[in-house]
Design an enzyme around this catalytic site. Sequence first.
Site, mmCIF file in Angstrom:
data_model
loop_
_atom_site.group_PDB
_atom_site.id
_atom_site.type_symbol
_atom_site.label_atom_id
_atom_site.label_comp_id
_atom_site.label_asym_id
_atom_site.label_seq_id
_atom_site.Cartn_x
_atom_site.Cartn_y
_atom_site.Cartn_z
ATOM 1 N N HIS A 54 0.823 -1.221 0.000
ATOM 2 C CA HIS A 54 0.000 0.000 0.000
ATOM 3 C C HIS A 54 0.853 1.266 0.000
ATOM 4 O O HIS A 54 0.643 2.156 -0.837
ATOM 5 C CB HIS A 54 -0.967 -0.011 1.183
ATOM 6 C CG HIS A 54 -1.646 1.308 1.428
ATOM 7 N ND1 HIS A 54 -2.466 1.908 0.507
ATOM 8 C CD2 HIS A 54 -1.574 2.162 2.496
ATOM 9 C CE1 HIS A 54 -2.901 3.065 0.986
ATOM 10 N NE2 HIS A 54 -2.365 3.237 2.189
ATOM 11 N N HIS A 78 3.905 6.765 5.547
ATOM 12 C CA HIS A 78 2.742 7.502 6.066
ATOM 13 C C HIS A 78 1.917 6.751 7.106
ATOM 14 O O HIS A 78 1.199 7.366 7.893
ATOM 15 C CB HIS A 78 1.855 7.977 4.908
ATOM 16 C CG HIS A 78 0.996 6.913 4.295
ATOM 17 N ND1 HIS A 78 1.411 6.150 3.236
ATOM 18 C CD2 HIS A 78 -0.262 6.484 4.601
ATOM 19 C CE1 HIS A 78 0.449 5.311 2.893
ATOM 20 N NE2 HIS A 78 -0.571 5.492 3.706
ATOM 21 N N GLU A 82 1.040 5.589 12.884
ATOM 22 C CA GLU A 82 -0.310 5.164 13.268
ATOM 23 C C GLU A 82 -0.409 3.659 13.503
ATOM 24 O O GLU A 82 -1.070 3.212 14.443
ATOM 25 C CB GLU A 82 -1.298 5.573 12.176
ATOM 26 C CG GLU A 82 -2.745 5.235 12.489
ATOM 27 C CD GLU A 82 -3.693 5.682 11.392
ATOM 28 O OE1 GLU A 82 -4.852 5.244 11.418
ATOM 29 O OE2 GLU A 82 -3.270 6.452 10.514
ATOM 30 N N ASP A 83 0.248 2.857 12.669
ATOM 31 C CA ASP A 83 0.011 1.406 12.680
ATOM 32 C C ASP A 83 1.183 0.563 13.166
ATOM 33 O O ASP A 83 1.090 -0.667 13.187
ATOM 34 C CB ASP A 83 -0.370 0.936 11.264
ATOM 35 C CG ASP A 83 -1.715 1.500 10.820
ATOM 36 O OD1 ASP A 83 -2.536 1.818 11.692
ATOM 37 O OD2 ASP A 83 -1.931 1.639 9.601
ATOM 38 N N ASP A 145 -2.943 8.393 -0.946
ATOM 39 C CA ASP A 145 -3.298 7.305 -0.017
ATOM 40 C C ASP A 145 -4.754 6.889 -0.207
ATOM 41 O O ASP A 145 -5.080 5.709 -0.334
ATOM 42 C CB ASP A 145 -3.051 7.805 1.411
ATOM 43 C CG ASP A 145 -3.632 6.880 2.473
ATOM 44 O OD1 ASP A 145 -3.471 5.651 2.336
ATOM 45 O OD2 ASP A 145 -4.245 7.392 3.434
ATOM 46 N N ASP A 265 -23.502 17.452 -23.007
ATOM 47 C CA ASP A 265 -22.052 17.366 -23.183
ATOM 48 C C ASP A 265 -21.532 15.973 -22.857
ATOM 49 O O ASP A 265 -20.543 15.806 -22.152
ATOM 50 C CB ASP A 265 -21.344 18.424 -22.334
ATOM 51 C CG ASP A 265 -21.790 18.379 -20.875
ATOM 52 O OD1 ASP A 265 -22.690 17.594 -20.560
ATOM 53 O OD2 ASP A 265 -21.221 19.126 -20.067
#
Length: 673
Positions: A54, A78, A82-83, A145, A265
């Site tokens: 990921h 990133h 957090e994880d 992300d 359109d």
Amino acid sequence: MTLSSAIEKYHDLEAVILEYMPGANVERIRSAFEFARKAHGPQLRKDGNEFITHPIAAAEIVAEIGMDEDSLCAALLHDCIEDTNATYEDIERLFGKDVARLVEGLTKLSRITYTSVEEEQMENLRKMLFAMAQDIRVILIKLADRLHNIRTLKYLPEVKQREIALETMEMYAPIAHRLGMQRIKWELEDLSIMFLDPVACNDIIEELKQRHIEDEAFLNQIQTRLTERLLENGISCQVSGRVKHTYSIYRKMFSANKALSEVLDLHAVRVIVNDIADCYNVLGHIHELYRPIPGHFKDYIGTPKPNMYQSLHTNVIGSEGVPFEVQIRTWAMHQTAEYGIAAHWKYKEGKGGRVADEEKFAWVRRLLESQQDSDAQEFMHALKVDMFADEVFVFTPRGDVVNLPSGSTPIDFAYSIHSEVGNRMSGAMVNSRLVPYSHVLSNGDIVKIITSNSAKGPSRDWLDIIKSPEARNKIRQWFKKEKRDENVIHGKLAFEAELRHANITLSDAMQNDILPKILTRASFGSLDEMYAAIGYGGISAQKVVNKIRDELRLISKTKKDEPAPPAPEQKEVAHTKHLRGVVVEGLDNCLVKFARCCTPIPGDAIAGFITRGYGVSVHRKDCHNYIKSLKDPQEEGRWIHVSWADTEGSLYSTTIDVVLLTVSVLLSTLLLF
């Protein structure tokens, strides 16, 4: 995906990076990859692949939009804070302060307890926007992300699919639009709507498949004709055609209840040229070849959109009678249309210093400043209006362009110029004509605000007709500062009326373990501060009472041996001091006045109406205003129970209708009065 596959995927990423950034420090980027792979360890995605796949995919998207080295490292890292067990200090030590700040800005507030999912969502978004105001790269990495997450959404349970798709549609796709990143916006929308309304989307896709050959032939014929015409006239260009993306078609069909064949359109042709003069030359040739549809020309070159988008748009009728849209732009405009702010946001190698124009995202700071004291629901509403609503472009008398939310009024315009212009507003002129404050502005209007030093300031009624969060906040700030005493009275009445509406007694709400907690959570120093906030519109009485109800329920659950406090079957009427012979339920020393429309007197069935700042107005229950107001759900909570007190010896004014048969009797009767 095996470990070797993940490494192979990373090598592909390196190749993309070196292609657009030959001088990149690949050793540093590879170190970020190795750190993230080790930190996530055996973690797996829902699709069964290693979790590291990921961050690699997010970094690939970041590379596609041409971001810098720090952004690539942050994309790979990133999810680490957090994880995993990795800390901010670890990342700062190994990769520098800029990368650590980017990762921190992307990290959710997972260690804080929230009272609702909406509050958690709002605080995460607010935190991300604060970080974005400091460094725009935060939101660009977050969009990458989210884009990869939505691409792999099919592996999650259906309920989670719809939840993430809705959040993407309501927040992240519009943010991409606000930043001018149309390519990412379209993909986010197309993938999200497939999970939100799969039946309708599949119908559109199937119908497009059935007419694919016909559409392709139509677009090819236009491309060939346009290219030949422009080259003959010495205009170097690239002409391409496509069918609109799925969500764009879906929105046009369902908002206007149209069939696919009725979408004007559906087909779009894009012409890219070298300079602005050629854009207008191309427009002339197109209108010569095809018949333009009146009212369907937009010049976003002369008046760019706030997200920096520039292009000429025109809708024309093809030789087969089929309408199509043509977009004309330069190569520089095309880069901006595809990648938005990312196309303008470059960093000095190794320094991470911003060199782009900060005004391109100053709206983020303005939004955060105006909504810093708001609760979750108010913040989300303001965010959607400021970023997601359609816009209208109007002009000042000097020719400056002002963009406002669609449906805005001269009041919104006045406050967009300056707070004092709005506060001293005494009139407005649109296109040299006087207009009411409720006049809805249209694209191209020239607006002039008339001000006066003797103006009394904004009216509470303005809050019902304005559209922009900026104007709403400035009006509330004026009332907060100038009308505190009135706000306290009005807020107290509204709060207690809402308590009665919720069947909560005032004594229950004022418990020591209830109200102080509510005041602290909402950052109110005292009860009067809360009343004042309700009075000027900073928070609604309903929201405060809902929080009180939640606290009461929580207390009843924790006290397992004690039953939950039963809702009162009948509202208690407080025996309070009465004014003018009327007892107002639950209120003491409340200002009371008798409505002139029905002039009630003792013996009449009566009801009380909580006015805005002028106490309680007493009406007869057969009054036409009372009967009419009962049908308005917005005023339902403002009616309150009142009753007559001991009225012996009191005087009341009323009106009497006397119908007489002849004029002579009328004259005789007048003498009696």
